[in-house]
Design a protein around this motif. Structure first.
Motif, short mmCIF file in Angstrom:
data_model
loop_
_atom_site.label_atom_id
_atom_site.label_comp_id
_atom_site.label_asym_id
_atom_site.label_seq_id
_atom_site.Cartn_x
_atom_site.Cartn_y
_atom_site.Cartn_z
N ARG A 1 6.00 2.80 8.37
CA ARG A 1 4.57 3.11 8.46
C ARG A 1 3.75 2.44 7.36
O ARG A 1 2.55 2.36 7.45
N LEU A 2 4.39 1.98 6.30
CA LEU A 2 3.70 1.21 5.25
C LEU A 2 2.50 1.95 4.66
O LEU A 2 1.50 1.33 4.32
N LEU A 3 2.59 3.28 4.57
CA LEU A 3 1.44 4.06 4.10
C LEU A 3 0.97 3.63 2.72
O LEU A 3 -0.23 3.60 2.44
N ALA B 1 1.06 0.74 1.42
CA ALA B 1 0.29 -0.50 1.50
C ALA B 1 -1.09 -0.21 2.07
O ALA B 1 -2.09 -0.80 1.66
N LEU B 2 -1.16 0.73 3.03
CA LEU B 2 -2.43 1.02 3.69
C LEU B 2 -3.39 1.79 2.79
O LEU B 2 -4.59 1.77 2.99
N VAL B 3 -2.84 2.47 1.80
CA VAL B 3 -3.69 3.29 0.94
C VAL B 3 -4.32 2.45 -0.18
O VAL B 3 -5.24 2.90 -0.86
N HIS C 1 9.85 5.23 2.68
CA HIS C 1 8.63 4.98 1.91
C HIS C 1 8.89 4.67 0.45
O HIS C 1 8.11 5.01 -0.41
N LEU D 1 8.52 2.00 -1.70
CA LEU D 1 8.01 0.66 -1.64
C LEU D 1 6.97 0.45 -2.68
O LEU D 1 6.44 1.36 -3.28
N GLN D 2 6.73 -0.77 -2.86
CA GLN D 2 5.83 -1.18 -3.91
C GLN D 2 4.77 -2.02 -3.21
O GLN D 2 5.08 -3.03 -2.62
N ALA D 3 3.54 -1.57 -3.26
CA ALA D 3 2.48 -2.33 -2.60
C ALA D 3 1.50 -2.79 -3.66
O ALA D 3 1.16 -2.05 -4.57
N ARG D 4 1.08 -4.00 -3.56
CA ARG D 4 0.19 -4.54 -4.57
C ARG D 4 -0.97 -5.21 -3.86
O ARG D 4 -0.80 -5.91 -2.88
#
Lengths: 433, 253
Positions: free
Chosen positions: A39-41, A43-45, A425, A427-430
């Protein structure tokens, strides 16, 4: 070559399976496949305002949504320099106790107990042993009552916000809760007796390392100041900002969870890990429960995690009783959430969720918009450990027919109380630019 | 009367709507007696997987080929297919992902490295976008009382009446002070379908719109009114899309 497949593991949260390939005596493949949709939440946030982050990341998981909300708020408040009041900290701890009671009661009675008694699930169990199921549902309801009164909703609590709580419980609600906790105290003891009467199950027994967060004092879940890894008798301590040195995650092809290991060895988190690392902080009733259940600490039997949850049920009910009595005696101070200014900053928060160590780590820009988010969940940490226990179980069950082996491995996985919605979930989103 | 055959299914999501069902602690055993529960993977290791169902409750969004195949199989078995919760009815928070497959693949690579590109992963869609749905129950998660009322109606053989008023109406009925008039930057209550008894505004928390837009919502007219409280237009629009990016918000823009 023998292949053992569990297509879709039942009685757990989320979507996962097991694949094992045996060639004579050697294990070619032993995999816990987590195919929960991505779902990549996190990243989406990215780019969202600081007050929208907890509501979005709560949706990582329903069963432990209170943990995600509070860990998220704690990380946001650390980044923005918001200091909450002692009353807020105490109510947040109470909310996590409610969540833990709800989650453990759901797992022990509805998901794991059928394994010990030989039923496919709670409906079949209720037909023949209604009292056991009613006991479990009463405890679960107690946990949900705490979550509703403090958090405003049992699933995805809405009342906890940046800076504190939007509304405070009323005296009538606290009195109602006090009565329910009296019954809960008796119910938790009865649950321990039920667990003590169950046949002993040993599967996948092997030495393992454990990790758990430790609070300043007591057996808390919210105010975690450091993580401890216990390997044999060796203890390694990690500050919150050092969490990556503990988990060292890496992606793997067969699973949507990233795998964790410390010094190349997987480790176990959750109720059993907490007892192994900080069991000396339990109150007297929970210590008695621990003795009654005869758990070895630190132990080698992963299935003991089921019973460890009941020791925590006793501890959590006692804690909630103490807090509610204090609140009724002193009265709640009417306080609005602390006012705060949006600013740039970074914050890391550790808590103990029902299934173990949970990390949220954020960076914000000067408008208070999220720049990056990293979330490490307990089930993701446990995924590698579960595979290690599969290998131990397969070795011990040499010659077991494939279908029975599949059942046995499912029981091992279930004992970790995996929550696969959470697990994907890590994960590391940048945000670029 | 034979007990209706029921299946309870979760696609990609947080399992919150199935959890609401399990949270019906006072009603669960009675329900189990009234329904012939054939599939409930979260609660039982004995699942039918094949026989026709009177009612299929489906939560979660379609975010993989596996989800899509499962959903089509469920549709084929079910007389009444009920989409349960925000993900199933409007895409939910995962659908903030804008459906742009290239952006999604970049995010996958950011998170999982090159390994991520091999995953079975599709841009999230609501159940309602993939198969015909007979009934929708909104909310993130659904409200326990609404879920029980829906099951009670279906046991009587007819669907529940639709909710045709916004959260705002329930908030007025509860005699709450209006958060927007008190200066809250944004409350989605005027545009969001009711049924939650204004749960969040009653606690002093502005509505985030988790139940999706009401039938005659007019965001085009509402956004300038909201903007009077000082929040920029793009922030308001982003908030309206938080839980239902795949719903009808965009149509009015």
């Amino acid at each position: 070559m023998t292949t053992i497949r569990v297509e879709h593991l039942a009685r757990i949260e989320g979507h996962g399976g097991i694949t094992v390939e045996l060639d004579g005596g050697s294990m070619k493949r032993v995999e816990f496949d987590i195919f929960e949709g991505v779902r990549l939440l996190e990243a989406l946030v990215v780019g969202r305002d600081c007050e929208e982050v907890a509501p979005v990341l709560s949706r990582i998981c329903a069963i432990c949504s209170a943990s995600h909300v509070l860990t998220s708020l704690k990380a946001t408040e650390a980044a923005l320099g918001v200091q909450v009041t002692p009353q807020t900290e105490s109510l947040r701890e109470l909310l996590l106790r409610g969540e833990n009671i709800q989650s453990h009661a759901l797992h022990f009675f509805c998901l794991a107990l059928p394994d010990y008694l030989g039923y496919p699930g709670i409906v079949a169990l209720a037909a023949e042993r209604p009292a056991d199921v009613e006991l479990g549902l009463r405890l679960k309801k107690l946990g949900n009552l705490i979550q509703e009164i403090v958090g405003g909703r049992a699933v995805h609590p809405v009342n906890a916000v940046v800076g504190g709580f939007a509304s405070l419980p009323s005296t009538e609600q606290l009195v109602e809760l006090r009565h329910a906790l009296d019954q809960g105290r008796a119910d938790a003891e009865e649950a321990v007796e039920l667990a003590a009467s169950l046949p002993s199950l040993q599967l996948g027994r092997s030495p393992t390392a454990y990790a758990a967060g430790v609070a300043g004092e007591g057996y808390g879940y919210y105010g975690i100041g450091q993580a401890v890894l216990l390997d044999g008798t060796r203890r390694t301590v990690f500050a919150p900002s050092e969490y990556r040195r503990l988990t060292n995650e890496r992606p793997v092809a067969h699973s949507h969870a990233r795998y964790s290991a410390f010094e190349g060895k997987p480790f176990m988190v959750g109720a059993l890990a907490r007892l192994a690392i900080r069991g000396d902080r339990l109150g007297a009733p929970a210590r008695r429960a621990l003795q009654r259940l005869g758990l070895e600490l630190p132990g080698e039997n992963p299935l003991d995690n089921n019973k460890a949850q009941l020791v925590e049920l006793v501890e959590d009910v006692e804690f909630a009783l103490r807090v509610v009595d204090e609140l009724l005696e002193r009265g709640l101070r009417p306080e609005a959430p602390r006012a705060f200014r949006r600013r740039a900053g970074q914050g890391v928060a550790l808590t103990e969720a029902p299934r173990g160590l949970l990390v949220h780590s954020y960076a914000y820009d000067e408008q208070g918009r999220l720049v990056s988010a990293d979330v490490v969940t307990p089930t993701a940490i446990n995924a590698a450990s579960i595979e290690e226990r599969f290998r131990a179980a397969i070795g011990q069950l040499n010659g077991c027919p494939p279908e029975e082996l599949a059942d046995r491995l499912s029981i091992v996985a279930r004992a970790y109380d995996p929550c696969l919605s959470c697990s994907v979930h890590v994960l590391q989103a940048r945000h670029e630019g | 009367m034979p007990r209706p055959r029921v299946g309870i299914f979760g696609l990609t999501g947080c399992a919150g709507d199935q959890l609401v069902l399990l949270d019906c602690e006072d009603e669960l055993l009675a329900l189990a007696g009234m329904l012939d529960i054939r599939d409930f993977l979260m609660a039982s290791s004995q699942n039918d997987g094949d026989s026709p169902l009177e009612v299929a409750l489906v939560e979660g969004c379609v975010a993989s080929r596996r989800d899509e195949e499962r959903l089509r199989r469920i549709r084929g078995r079910a007389r009444w297919l009920v989409a349960l919760g925000a993900c199933a009815t409007g895409g939910g928070v995962p659908a903030m992902d804008d459906g742009n497959d290239r952006a999604r693949r970049e995010r996958l690579a950011t998170v999982y490295g090159q390994t991520g590109l091999s995953y079975d992963s599709l841009p999230p869609r609501a159940v309602t976008e993939v198969v015909p749905v007979d009934l929708s129950l909104p909310g993130c998660p659904v409200e326990k009382q609404e879920l029980l009322a829906l099951l009670a109606h279906l046991l009587q053989g007819h669907p529940p009446p639709p909710v045709e008023w916004p959260v705002c109406a329930e908030c007025r009925m509860a005699e709450n002070r209006c958060l927007l008039l008190d200066g809250a930057p944004l409350c989605c209550g005027p545009l969001t379908v009711g049924g939650c008894q204004a749960r969040c505004p009653s606690l002093g928390v502005p509505c985030l719109g988790c139940r999706g837009p009401i039938e005659d919502a007019d965001p085009g007219a509402a956004v300038p009114v909201f903007a009077q409280n000082g929040l920029p237009r793009d922030a308001i629009e982003a908030r309206l899309r938080l839980f239902s990016a795949r719903a009808r918000w965009e149509k009015a823009e």
